[in-house]
Design a protein around this motif. Sequence first.
Motif, mmCIF file in Angstrom:
data_model
loop_
_atom_site.group_PDB
_atom_site.id
_atom_site.type_symbol
_atom_site.label_atom_id
_atom_site.label_comp_id
_atom_site.label_asym_id
_atom_site.label_seq_id
_atom_site.Cartn_x
_atom_site.Cartn_y
_atom_site.Cartn_z
ATOM 1 N N UNK A 91 0.958 -1.375 -0.057
ATOM 2 C CA UNK A 91 -0.026 0.019 -0.022
ATOM 3 C C UNK A 91 0.853 1.281 0.034
ATOM 4 N N UNK A 92 0.405 2.490 -0.504
ATOM 5 C CA UNK A 92 1.227 3.675 -0.500
ATOM 6 C C UNK A 92 1.624 4.160 1.039
ATOM 7 N N UNK A 93 2.789 4.615 1.038
ATOM 8 C CA UNK A 93 3.375 5.044 2.397
ATOM 9 C C UNK A 93 2.445 5.969 2.942
ATOM 10 N N UNK A 94 2.681 6.108 4.524
ATOM 11 C CA UNK A 94 1.883 7.080 5.267
ATOM 12 C C UNK A 94 2.794 8.620 4.891
ATOM 13 N N UNK A 95 2.188 9.285 4.793
ATOM 14 C CA UNK A 95 2.734 10.767 4.724
ATOM 15 C C UNK A 95 2.465 11.802 5.915
ATOM 16 N N UNK A 96 3.152 12.835 6.110
ATOM 17 C CA UNK A 96 3.060 13.678 6.926
ATOM 18 C C UNK A 96 3.187 15.208 6.675
ATOM 19 N N UNK A 97 2.719 15.996 7.574
ATOM 20 C CA UNK A 97 2.748 17.464 7.278
ATOM 21 C C UNK A 97 3.529 17.923 8.436
ATOM 22 N N UNK A 98 4.712 18.482 8.420
ATOM 23 C CA UNK A 98 5.496 18.957 9.639
ATOM 24 C C UNK A 98 5.895 20.361 9.641
ATOM 25 N N UNK A 99 5.789 20.975 10.862
ATOM 26 C CA UNK A 99 6.303 22.330 10.900
ATOM 27 C C UNK A 99 8.046 22.202 11.255
ATOM 28 N N UNK A 100 9.016 22.714 10.407
ATOM 29 C CA UNK A 100 10.188 22.663 10.675
ATOM 30 C C UNK A 100 10.984 24.009 10.828
ATOM 31 N N UNK A 101 11.789 24.456 11.827
ATOM 32 C CA UNK A 101 12.564 25.654 11.444
ATOM 33 C C UNK A 101 13.524 25.768 10.198
ATOM 34 N N UNK A 102 13.648 26.832 9.735
ATOM 35 C CA UNK A 102 14.749 27.037 8.603
ATOM 36 C C UNK A 102 15.152 28.560 9.054
ATOM 37 N N UNK A 103 16.167 28.611 10.072
ATOM 38 C CA UNK A 103 16.480 29.695 10.668
ATOM 39 C C UNK A 103 17.783 30.490 9.719
ATOM 40 N N UNK A 104 17.690 30.712 8.480
ATOM 41 C CA UNK A 104 18.701 31.278 7.914
ATOM 42 C C UNK A 104 18.229 32.923 7.898
ATOM 43 N N UNK A 105 19.157 33.700 7.815
ATOM 44 C CA UNK A 105 18.743 35.259 8.094
ATOM 45 C C UNK A 105 18.552 35.927 6.973
#
Length: 170
Positions: A91-105
Amino acid sequence: MVTKLRSNLRISFVLWIMFMWIVLMGELSWANVFGGLLVGLGVVLFFPLPAMPISNISISWGPLFKFVFQWFGDLIVASVKVSWLALRPQKPPKTAILNVPMRVSNELVLYFATSAYNLQPGGSVTDIDIANRMWTIHVLNAENDEDIQREIDTVAELEHRMITIFEKGH
C-alpha cells in the motif's frame, strides 16, 4: 531621474536579453541584434527588477561545491527511494505534514534552501512563514517516528549547510 535611469540600466541584463532574442529568432542578423537591444532596453527600463537581498551574503566556494556534489548524490538516492515506494507491491506509504525551523537570516538564502529541498524527491515545502523562519513540509514516507526524525534532521542539515555557505560570520 538620470541617476534612477543609470541604476536601472544593467548592461549585462540587456546583453543577455539581446542574446536570448537572437536565439529565439533563430538567426544572427543586424535586425535581430538591433531588435534584441530594443527589447532588452525596454524590459530593463520599463520593468525593473527589485534589488537582490545580498547584503549579508558571502559565498564560501569550498562548502558550495561540496554541497552541490552531495546534493546530486542525494538526488540519485532519493529518486531510487521514491521509485521503489511507487513500484513496490504494498500500500502507499503514510505521509506527514511537519513544521520545521529554517533559521537562515537572508530571504535569498531561504529561497535557495527551499529550491534545493523541493527539487529532491520525497518531500516538499508547502508553506513558508518568513516572520518566524518556519517551513511547513509534506513528507512522502513517514511510516514511523524514525522516518519523521530523519526528515527533520535532513532539514536541519540543509539549514546548517546554507548558513555555512552563504552567511557571513559562520
